[in-house]
Scaffold this active site. Structure first.
Site, PDB file in Angstrom:
ATOM      1  N   CYS A 111       0.805  -1.223   0.000  1.00 35.64           N
ATOM      2  CA  CYS A 111       0.000   0.000   0.000  1.00 35.64           C
ATOM      3  C   CYS A 111       0.838   1.273   0.000  1.00 35.64           C
ATOM      4  O   CYS A 111       0.305   2.366  -0.166  1.00 35.64           O
ATOM      5  CB  CYS A 111      -0.964   0.001   1.185  1.00 35.64           C
ATOM      6  N   HIS A 143      -2.966   7.252   2.890  1.00 32.28           N
ATOM      7  CA  HIS A 143      -3.448   5.970   2.380  1.00 32.28           C
ATOM      8  C   HIS A 143      -4.801   5.674   3.004  1.00 32.28           C
ATOM      9  O   HIS A 143      -4.959   5.734   4.231  1.00 32.28           O
ATOM     10  CB  HIS A 143      -2.443   4.875   2.714  1.00 32.28           C
ATOM     11  N   ASN A 172     -10.400   0.520   0.985  1.00 36.08           N
ATOM     12  CA  ASN A 172      -8.941   0.451   0.834  1.00 36.08           C
ATOM     13  C   ASN A 172      -8.626  -0.185  -0.516  1.00 36.08           C
ATOM     14  O   ASN A 172      -8.835  -1.380  -0.707  1.00 36.08           O
ATOM     15  CB  ASN A 172      -8.349  -0.381   1.978  1.00 36.08           C
TER      16      ASN A 172
END
Length: 337
Positions: free
Chosen positions: A110, A252, A282
């Site tokens: 990520c 993020h 996500n």
């Protein structure tokens, strides 16, 4: 002036299949209010049968290029490549008709978008490229255990693309600072156990579920807050920026509670932390460019604002980057949102 890497255009794309909290499997025993209170997520998008990472990456890349194929290099950051090998980037470059340019994958889970930004900036600074296409795409739905409620409520599929060019270090859009880090001692906190050389070397068949994504949520939660806070603080110190001078933090998009905690530790007002977690969940490496594209399109990001992006992911990896937001005439509204 030095050779700097400047953001020229931005686009985001998510697949059309939208899964709301009310549409999650009954066997998970969750409600919309339960999911929102724990994650801040209201829906996520799924790629669907037969759709791979390069398909999402292609849609985002075509949107940002808009027929302009003058690109010297292509970087694709993903944790869900089409195949273990070869890398997915060369096939994406071929599908885009970019010719025999260098193309390679960047793997930092990520944190991949920030790592790839730094890589692109290095290529430009070294004179290896004048324009770089950076694509971030993940199809986490292909490696989620259908019985794993914790991961299933969080992850979605998506892609974002950024076109970067050579420019000057004092112009809007120039990437003016980075902070990157890793801690492989905690690699087991976010992992797909099977499929790589480590497991293949044992000669044993994978145990049930070893090819699925696994995450130790409570430990990841703590590391994510600490590492993103630390990275942003280090970056601001290196730039000589105070927290008050940061107009927007785009983190993020992992969990609303993580983002809130990072802002609180930094002393940054909550209204300066922007994202789109509620709509897309996500989306891995794609989460920051997707959030940037949507925030620019709806006016939350405006030219002249000081912007910091920050990420945390498996590895463990983390990183942050800073720029003054440019006037992007080619930013595309994310389809299906």
């Amino acid at each position: 002036m030095t050779r700097s890497c400047v953001v020229e255009a931005l686009a985001g794309w998510v697949p059309p299949l939208r899964v709301t909290n009310d549409q999650l499997p009954e066997s998970w025993g969750v409600t919309d209010s339960w999911v929102r209170s724990r994650t801040g997520i209201g829906s996520r998008h799924r790629a669907g049968h037969g759709v791979a990472t390069s398909d999402l990456a292609l849609a985002a890349a075509e949107s940002v290029l808009r027929g302009n194929d003058s690109v010297d290099a292509l970087l694709l950051t993903t944790s869900t490549p089409d195949h273990p090998l070869p890398a997915t980037a060369p096939s994406l470059a071929a599908r885009l008709g970019l010719g025999p340019i260098p193309a390679f994958d960047v793997s930092a889970v990520c944190s991949g978008f920030v790592y790839a930004l730094a890589t692109a900036a290095g290529w430009v600074a070294a004179g290896l490229a004048e324009r770089v296409l950076l694509v971030a795409a993940d199809v986490y739905s292909t490696m989620l255990d259908p019985t794993d409620r914790a991961a299933g409520i969080v992850f979605g599929d998506g892609a974002g693309a950024v076109l970067l060019r050579r420019g000057e270090d004092d112009e809007p859009g120039a990437l003016i600072g980075f902070d990157l880090g890793s801690d492989g001692g905690h690699a087991d906190l976010i992992m797909v156990p099977a499929g790589g050389a480590r497991h293949r070397a044992t000669g044993r068949s994978p145990a049930d579920g070893d090819h699925y994504f696994r995450m130790h949520g409570s430990e990841v939660f703590k590391h994510a807050i600490t590492r993103m806070d630390g990275s942003v603080s280090t970056l601001l110190e290196s730039l000589g920026w105070s927290v008050d001078e940061v107009d927007r933090l785009v983190g993020h998009q992992a969990n609303a509670r993580i983002l809130k905690a990072v802002c609180e530790r930094l002393g940054l007002p909550a209204d300066r932390c922007v994202g789109n977690l509620a709509e897309v969940g996500n989306t891995g490496a794609a989460s920051i460019p997707l959030a940037l594209a949507q925030a620019h399109a709806d006016g939350r990001l405006r030219p002249g604002q000081r912007v910091v992006v920050a990420a945390f992911g498996g590895g463990l990896t983390w990183g942050s980057a800073a720029l003054v937001w440019p006037d992007l005439s080619h930013t595309q509204v994310i389809p299906h949102l």
